[in-house]
Design a protein around this motif. Structure first.
Motif, PDB file in Angstrom:
ATOM      1  N   ILE A  66       0.838  -1.194   0.000  1.00 25.92           N
ATOM      2  CA  ILE A  66       0.000   0.000   0.000  1.00 25.92           C
ATOM      3  C   ILE A  66       0.878   1.251   0.000  1.00 25.92           C
ATOM      4  O   ILE A  66       2.057   1.207   0.335  1.00 25.92           O
ATOM      5  N   THR A  67       0.258   2.336  -0.408  1.00 22.54           N
ATOM      6  CA  THR A  67       0.870   3.654  -0.289  1.00 22.54           C
ATOM      7  C   THR A  67      -0.102   4.514   0.496  1.00 22.54           C
ATOM      8  O   THR A  67      -1.287   4.580   0.170  1.00 22.54           O
ATOM      9  N   ILE A  68       0.399   5.144   1.543  1.00 26.29           N
ATOM     10  CA  ILE A  68      -0.421   6.055   2.339  1.00 26.29           C
ATOM     11  C   ILE A  68       0.085   7.466   2.097  1.00 26.29           C
ATOM     12  O   ILE A  68       1.268   7.752   2.262  1.00 26.29           O
ATOM     13  N   PHE A  69      -0.820   8.336   1.670  1.00 28.89           N
ATOM     14  CA  PHE A  69      -0.535   9.762   1.564  1.00 28.89           C
ATOM     15  C   PHE A  69      -1.030  10.362   2.883  1.00 28.89           C
ATOM     16  O   PHE A  69      -2.222  10.615   3.056  1.00 28.89           O
ATOM     17  N   ALA A  70      -0.119  10.520   3.836  1.00 22.75           N
ATOM     18  CA  ALA A  70      -0.477  10.886   5.206  1.00 22.75           C
ATOM     19  C   ALA A  70      -0.390  12.390   5.423  1.00 22.75           C
ATOM     20  O   ALA A  70       0.704  12.966   5.363  1.00 22.75           O
ATOM     21  N   PRO A  71      -1.523  13.019   5.703  1.00 21.08           N
ATOM     22  CA  PRO A  71      -1.471  14.449   6.021  1.00 21.08           C
ATOM     23  C   PRO A  71      -0.861  14.664   7.406  1.00 21.08           C
ATOM     24  O   PRO A  71      -1.107  13.899   8.330  1.00 21.08           O
ATOM     25  N   THR A  72      -0.062  15.697   7.521  1.00 17.11           N
ATOM     26  CA  THR A  72       0.530  16.047   8.809  1.00 17.11           C
ATOM     27  C   THR A  72      -0.550  16.621   9.727  1.00 17.11           C
ATOM     28  O   THR A  72      -1.646  16.982   9.279  1.00 17.11           O
ATOM     29  N   ASN A  73      -0.237  16.719  11.002  1.00  9.27           N
ATOM     30  CA  ASN A  73      -1.170  17.350  11.938  1.00  9.27           C
ATOM     31  C   ASN A  73      -1.496  18.776  11.496  1.00  9.27           C
ATOM     32  O   ASN A  73      -2.642  19.217  11.584  1.00  9.27           O
ATOM     33  N   ARG A  74      -0.491  19.477  11.020  1.00 10.24           N
ATOM     34  CA  ARG A  74      -0.708  20.856  10.545  1.00 10.24           C
ATOM     35  C   ARG A  74      -1.702  20.882   9.377  1.00 10.24           C
ATOM     36  O   ARG A  74      -2.568  21.750   9.313  1.00 10.24           O
ATOM     37  N   ALA A  75      -1.581  19.927   8.462  1.00 11.14           N
ATOM     38  CA  ALA A  75      -2.520  19.852   7.338  1.00 11.14           C
ATOM     39  C   ALA A  75      -3.935  19.559   7.835  1.00 11.14           C
ATOM     40  O   ALA A  75      -4.896  20.164   7.354  1.00 11.14           O
ATOM     41  N   PRO A 166       9.797   4.389   4.529  1.00  8.58           N
ATOM     42  CA  PRO A 166       9.643   2.948   4.325  1.00  8.58           C
ATOM     43  C   PRO A 166       8.843   2.284   5.430  1.00  8.58           C
ATOM     44  O   PRO A 166       8.902   2.692   6.592  1.00  8.58           O
ATOM     45  N   CYS A 167       8.094   1.284   5.062  1.00  8.96           N
ATOM     46  CA  CYS A 167       7.394   0.437   6.024  1.00  8.96           C
ATOM     47  C   CYS A 167       7.280  -0.963   5.426  1.00  8.96           C
ATOM     48  O   CYS A 167       7.409  -1.130   4.211  1.00  8.96           O
ATOM     49  N   ALA A 168       7.076  -1.940   6.265  1.00 13.32           N
ATOM     50  CA  ALA A 168       7.122  -3.340   5.831  1.00 13.32           C
ATOM     51  C   ALA A 168       6.069  -3.667   4.787  1.00 13.32           C
ATOM     52  O   ALA A 168       6.301  -4.484   3.908  1.00 13.32           O
ATOM     53  N   ASN A 169       4.919  -3.030   4.854  1.00 11.92           N
ATOM     54  CA  ASN A 169       3.826  -3.377   3.938  1.00 11.92           C
ATOM     55  C   ASN A 169       3.531  -2.295   2.910  1.00 11.92           C
ATOM     56  O   ASN A 169       2.477  -2.286   2.296  1.00 11.92           O
ATOM     57  N   GLY A 170       4.461  -1.385   2.698  1.00 12.27           N
ATOM     58  CA  GLY A 170       4.237  -0.355   1.690  1.00 12.27           C
ATOM     59  C   GLY A 170       5.174   0.815   1.843  1.00 12.27           C
ATOM     60  O   GLY A 170       6.327   0.669   2.243  1.00 12.27           O
ATOM     61  N   VAL A 171       4.651   1.985   1.527  1.00 13.69           N
ATOM     62  CA  VAL A 171       5.430   3.216   1.610  1.00 13.69           C
ATOM     63  C   VAL A 171       4.487   4.340   2.021  1.00 13.69           C
ATOM     64  O   VAL A 171       3.291   4.300   1.727  1.00 13.69           O
ATOM     65  N   ILE A 172       5.038   5.331   2.704  1.00 14.20           N
ATOM     66  CA  ILE A 172       4.263   6.479   3.160  1.00 14.20           C
ATOM     67  C   ILE A 172       4.863   7.740   2.552  1.00 14.20           C
ATOM     68  O   ILE A 172       6.079   7.873   2.477  1.00 14.20           O
TER      69      ILE A 172
END
Length: 181
Positions: A66-75, A166-172
């Motif tokens: 998976i790929t997670i597009f993670a918004p920051t707390n500020r976002a 990097p993460c074991a099951n995808g990328v962030i």
């Protein structure tokens, strides 16, 4: 100590040292899954709270590539205050639960079921998120811009400000805006 016990102890220590010496040098620990990786990064705590409170933790921990597009707390703090706590609740004691339907949909709008390192984004014309929202990508627009951008169908564009976590099951990829209106 009995003679046999002392000999056994020396043999056990020698065997342990030999086993340790047989391990490859420079072997890195397996990275954590994407959710646990985000949980270790304070700037993404509201995203992690939303995943936890919408009961999606196990789904995303167990998902592969998976790929997670993670918004920051500020976002997340830039989102309309009328809806932000329903989608991305704070971790404060006594905070309300995330809306189980809306928060899950908001999180799924930030997850793609394909591992997409930043270098591959510009070559991707369009891909759908787990929520079915199409995303498009563009390279850096000019001098000084942080990185590629991602645009959701609603016309919301976010800049990738931290790529290829990097993460074991995808990328962030950390982003500077939430991909929903």
């Amino acid at each position: 100590m009995q003679p046999n016990a002392a000999a056994f102890r020396r043999l056990a220590i020698a065997a342990g040292l030999a086993a340790a010496a047989a391990l490859p040098t420079g072997a890195a620990a397996q990275p954590r899954n994407c959710i646990d990786t985000l949980a270790g990064m304070q700037e993404y705590s509201r995203m992690v709270n939303a995943v936890t409170r919408s009961h999606m933790v196990n789904d995303l921990r167990n998902a592969q590539n998976i790929t997670i597009f993670a918004p920051t707390n500020r976002a997340i703090n830039q989102v309309n205050p009328m809806i932000v706590d329903r989608l991305f609740p704070r971790g404060d004691t006594g905070a309300r639960e995330a809306d189980p339907v809306l928060a899950a949909a908001a999180i799924q709008a930030h997850v793609v079921q394909e591992r997409m390192p930043a270098a591959s984004l510009a070559q991707t014309a369009r891909i759908n998120t787990m929520a079915g929202t199409p995303l498009t990508f563009a390279g850096p627009g000019g001098t000084g811009e942080a990185g590629p951008s991602v645009t959701a169908a609603e016309g919301v564009t976010a800049r990738i400000i931290q790529a290829d976590i990097p993460c074991a099951n995808g990328v962030i990829h950390g982003i500077d805006r939430v991909l929903i209106r």
